[in-house]
Design a protein around this motif. Sequence first.
Motif, PDB file in Angstrom:
ATOM      1  N   VAL B  66       0.677  -1.457  -0.359  1.00 42.73           N
ATOM      2  CA  VAL B  66       0.344   0.008  -0.435  1.00 42.73           C
ATOM      3  C   VAL B  66       0.444   1.212  -0.115  1.00 42.73           C
ATOM      4  CG1 VAL B  66      -1.788  -1.296   1.469  1.00 42.73           C
ATOM      5  CG2 VAL B  66       0.021  -0.206   2.766  1.00 42.73           C
ATOM      6  N   PRO B  67       0.063   2.490  -0.068  1.00 42.85           N
ATOM      7  CA  PRO B  67       1.641   3.516  -0.833  1.00 42.85           C
ATOM      8  C   PRO B  67       1.671   4.185   0.997  1.00 42.85           C
ATOM      9  CG  PRO B  67      -1.285   3.982  -1.769  1.00 42.85           C
ATOM     10  CD  PRO B  67      -0.952   2.754  -0.510  1.00 42.85           C
ATOM     11  N   PHE B  68       3.055   4.845   0.839  1.00 42.62           N
ATOM     12  CA  PHE B  68       3.626   4.432   2.689  1.00 42.62           C
ATOM     13  C   PHE B  68       2.811   5.455   3.744  1.00 42.62           C
ATOM     14  CE2 PHE B  68       5.937   7.576   5.381  1.00 42.62           C
ATOM     15  CZ  PHE B  68       6.792   6.429   5.867  1.00 42.62           C
ATOM     16  N   ALA B  69       1.718   6.603   2.576  1.00 42.59           N
ATOM     17  CA  ALA B  69       0.849   7.043   3.410  1.00 42.59           C
ATOM     18  C   ALA B  69      -0.510   6.290   3.891  1.00 42.59           C
ATOM     19  CB  ALA B  69      -0.032   8.330   2.951  1.00 42.59           C
ATOM     20  N   GLU B  70      -0.763   5.213   3.754  1.00 43.91           N
ATOM     21  CA  GLU B  70      -1.733   4.160   4.562  1.00 43.91           C
ATOM     22  C   GLU B  70      -0.975   3.343   4.887  1.00 43.91           C
ATOM     23  OE1 GLU B  70      -4.923   5.206   3.974  1.00 43.91           O
ATOM     24  OE2 GLU B  70      -4.355   6.627   2.846  1.00 43.91           O
ATOM     25  N   ARG B  73      -2.131   2.328   9.014  1.00 38.90           N
ATOM     26  CA  ARG B  73      -3.381   2.061   8.651  1.00 38.90           C
ATOM     27  C   ARG B  73      -3.894   0.441   8.415  1.00 38.90           C
ATOM     28  NH1 ARG B  73      -7.590   6.838   7.350  1.00 38.90           N
ATOM     29  NH2 ARG B  73      -6.116   6.824   5.459  1.00 38.90           N
ATOM     30  N   LYS B  74      -3.586   0.551   7.479  1.00 38.14           N
ATOM     31  CA  LYS B  74      -3.945  -1.180   7.049  1.00 38.14           C
ATOM     32  C   LYS B  74      -2.912  -1.727   7.883  1.00 38.14           C
ATOM     33  CE  LYS B  74      -4.510  -4.165   3.573  1.00 38.14           C
ATOM     34  NZ  LYS B  74      -5.596  -4.562   3.509  1.00 38.14           N
ATOM     35  N   MET B  76      -2.599  -1.993  11.342  1.00 39.78           N
ATOM     36  CA  MET B  76      -3.240  -1.509  12.093  1.00 39.78           C
ATOM     37  C   MET B  76      -4.280  -3.234  11.841  1.00 39.78           C
ATOM     38  SD  MET B  76      -3.268   1.758  14.576  1.00 39.78           S
ATOM     39  CE  MET B  76      -1.700   1.955  14.271  1.00 39.78           C
ATOM     40  N   THR B  77      -5.385  -2.128  10.863  1.00 44.57           N
ATOM     41  CA  THR B  77      -6.120  -3.044  10.722  1.00 44.57           C
ATOM     42  C   THR B  77      -6.335  -4.618  10.499  1.00 44.57           C
ATOM     43  OG1 THR B  77      -6.543  -2.545   8.476  1.00 44.57           O
ATOM     44  CG2 THR B  77      -7.966  -1.255  10.193  1.00 44.57           C
ATOM     45  N   THR B  78      -4.491  -4.982  10.011  1.00 45.33           N
ATOM     46  CA  THR B  78      -4.116  -5.952  10.119  1.00 45.33           C
ATOM     47  C   THR B  78      -4.468  -7.299  11.680  1.00 45.33           C
ATOM     48  OG1 THR B  78      -1.939  -6.309   9.632  1.00 45.33           O
ATOM     49  CG2 THR B  78      -3.194  -6.286   8.216  1.00 45.33           C
ATOM     50  N   TYR B  79      -3.711  -6.362  12.042  1.00 45.62           N
ATOM     51  CA  TYR B  79      -3.447  -6.713  13.371  1.00 45.62           C
ATOM     52  C   TYR B  79      -5.253  -6.541  14.091  1.00 45.62           C
ATOM     53  CZ  TYR B  79       1.398  -7.466  14.623  1.00 45.62           C
ATOM     54  OH  TYR B  79       2.765  -7.582  14.222  1.00 45.62           O
ATOM     55  N   ALA B  80      -6.333  -5.988  14.012  1.00 45.03           N
ATOM     56  CA  ALA B  80      -7.290  -5.609  14.240  1.00 45.03           C
ATOM     57  C   ALA B  80      -8.252  -6.794  14.415  1.00 45.03           C
ATOM     58  CB  ALA B  80      -7.885  -4.730  14.122  1.00 45.03           C
TER      59      ALA B  80
END
Lengths: 292, 421, 279
Positions: B66-70, B73-74, B76-80
């Motif tokens: 994913v782009p660095f800016a995202e 966030r990405k 963290m969602t994988t951890y969630a």
Amino acid sequence: MLRKRFKSTIGIYGYLVPTIIGLILFNAGAIVASFVLSFYKYDVITPAKWIGLDNYRWVLNSKLFWTAVNNTFKFAAGYIPLSVFLALGLAILVNERIKGVGLFRTIFYLPVVTSMVGVSMVFAWLFNPYYGLVNYVLGLFKITGPAWLSSPQWAMPAVILVSVWKTVGYYMVIYLAALQNISPELYEAAQIDGANRWAQIRHITIPVVSSTTFFVVIMCTMSSLKIFEQVYVMTQGGPANSTVTVNLLIYRNAFEYLRMGRATSMAYFLFAAIMIVTCIQFLGQRWWVHYE
Amino acid sequence: MRRTLVSFLVVVAVLGFAVVGYGQEEKVVLKYMTWVNALGAEWIQEDFIEPFQELYPHIEIQHEYVPFAEYWRKLMTTYAAGNPPDLMHMSVGYVYDYADRGILLNLEPYFTRDLSLEEYYAQPMKAVRYPNMETGDLYAMPYAFVMSVLHYNKDMFDAAGVDYPTDDWTWDDLLAAAKALTKDFDGDGKIDQWGFFFQPNYYTLDAAIYSFGGRVLSEDLSTAIFDSPEAEAAVQFLVDLMWEHKVSPSPQVYHGIGNLFEIGNAAMVIGNMADLDVYRNIDSFDWDVAMVPGGPATKVVRMWPDSIAIASSSKHPEEAWEYVKFMINSGKIDRYSGQRKMPIYRGLAESDEWMEYDKVPDKSVYIRAMEYGHPLDFRPNWGEWSAAREAQLEPAFLGQMPVQEAIRNAVEAVQEVLDDN
Amino acid sequence: MNRSGMHKTRSLILRYVVLIVLGVIFAVPFLWMVSSSLKRGIDVFVFPPKWIPSPIMWSNYSELFKVLPFGRFFWNSSYVALLSTFGQVASCALAAYALSRPKFFGREAIFYILLATMMVPGQVTIIPRFLIMRSLGWLDTHLPLYVPHFFGGAFGTFMLRQFFLSLPRELDDAAAIDGCGRLRTFLTIYLPLSKPALATLSLFIFMDSWNDLLGPIIYLSTPKKMTLTVGLTFFQGQYATDWHLLMAGAVVSIIPTIIVYLLAQKHFVSGIMVGSVKG
């Protein structure tokens, strides 16, 4: 009678079935969960830890948070009136049946569909105090332009201008849809009475589209209190925190500083603020919104 | 000797296992997350993943980018979701915070078992040691690193008759040269050529503070101490370049117009050595690279690595570690880090192929700079406090606040973040 | 030419002057984007700025299409955006009709709850929402991107409700006298009269769905399932700023939304006819 009313209520709920399912399935859970998280120390990665009101207390004591609140309201104070005024003005202008009007509609709408990331760089250049186009044009009128995005005093006005440029086409289109629905007879009658263009706008157009204006004001308020993308890509909150907004702080805390719990508590402060402002607007609408 | 033997046995065992187990063994799938652009993804796929899978047919690597800016966030969602990656690229600014939360695997045992430190550049590796930069364990493995360098426009130096920068340059030498290189050719009061261009970001700022004898944080990382007279002198010096000597453009001048050096409006720039790729496209002037100047106390060259980490939750740490080793020891220059970032493996970095002796820039500068190498203070909540610091120092660089006052505000803001744990 | 004719000409000229001045202001950033998209990377920031690139790099555009499966991305974006638009317009129109004139128990409550969902800053519901999609087993599919649109939305409902409220109240009464049921009134009177609003809403939803960056990035992991907007962000690197490519990408990405805009605009214009028929 009662039975009939009951039946009719059931009938009307039929129209709302998708909406109610959507509310429960995709919204309620997420909103409640995020509210609960505001009482936890939570970084998403490790298990959450209950800390009661600590997040809220921290937020209230944080200087940066209040700077952000201040900036957010500054943005709203500039953005909302400018947007509403300009959107209605543009809509009236491009609602005329004159040649080439379609082209102008498209030009005013173009910024809405342009990506903010691309736009941010263009504006950074346009607003450069020494080499940018904005101050060059101001210079032609013998005005020395400010330092815009690199000045703590002028960065927010610049962000407001870019935001208005970026979104006003959106509201213009909403107004346009409303203007299209005004019956031409109303204007014809006014013309017979000798009303000039300004009088027609004041006494016919503005009252008739007032329910749309109400909608536009509410939307502008919500989007301006939640402002994020523009500052995220254009200023990153700078210079000197002059464009840090509440939603930018929420984003940073949630995803960059691993403080999801604190981010949610800020979000609920913001939620409360938006709710209060919106309630006031709903209460106030009876004084100026004209429904058929 | 013993270590070599052990690592030899491990390699034999792994290879043997791969061969013997072929066909009956279950396939190991590794989830691998990176932030790259489309081209970078292609390079990672072709230069690392594919050759690796050829070598280890029982391992399959699923690359997600994913782009660095995202990215965060990405991640963290994988951890969630309870589905975190096995392998992930890690920004050096986050290693401490993520290691602190126990989600990164301690790579020290793997490293000491299979590799020997002398073959790698130890300085940039300090940045990913936890909890202490000097004595801590590796919680991520750098595969390449960058350093701050001084790029200079040779044509401008020649035209002004100024000698090129040398290794022993000090900030005062830089100032003297910048004065001679700053020009208002048409006499309209607007400067047409700046002697020096820099942005007061973390690496310029930190390097200056250290070179003047200051420190950013105390040894135990608990206190912000860049309000010392030395640190203040460093910041004052940088501010003076813009406002007192006017040899360097202020933020008001450079904001929004990119890199003034690249477009031929500044004679020198302190930047990242990875800018090399961009500068090699320049055809309007000749340029080269030099070490950043030293200060009254010492010379400090900021170095920071690009690293890959293994999640502590990974069920296949050995296979993941094989990939990490492959990445740093593949023995050839991959297109992902390319010529612009220095391989962490000395053998590769110092090879003729990477050094490119026949080309600009003179990369021997990088090798000589190694002895001044210093990792950044990428320590607890770095992202948060470095942002707070930059915001509070900004008015000084905008010429709107005395340096002392800005530093006082910045120290207070940084301390607030440090105390908040 | 008589006095009123002169007056008319003068006001027409005035209108054009205002339109052209505003038009230029609005178009300048966009023109610069197009111009940068045809420059070499190192020429983007040259000053004094050059509006006409030289050399003109048409190859920037072909480079875009070389690296990524843009055809695939384009298809993904299109079908997600079209399904989202259809679903949301339909479900919002139903809800907006129910929440406009009919009075019934719970009307206010539903309306304000719906409105309140718009006030929660989205950043903090990302993770919970993601978990909901996971428990539905929808991760790495396009379902989370369009299915929620079939279940209404606060913005669309609110917007259409405001529009319905501005229609003459007598319509309902006339329909009732004609013995029209509620559904028929909705389908045969409200919807046709609301073409401008429906077209506007379709335009917005299409655009939002097309430009959505966060949704696809969070819910999808297989690269070939990504949408065009995400694909374009793959040109931003961490260090390398391929601005010229980014600009080319931005130009490409807005073309479909402009086409949808032009289609929707026709319906605003046809709205005049509908408006004049009523009475």
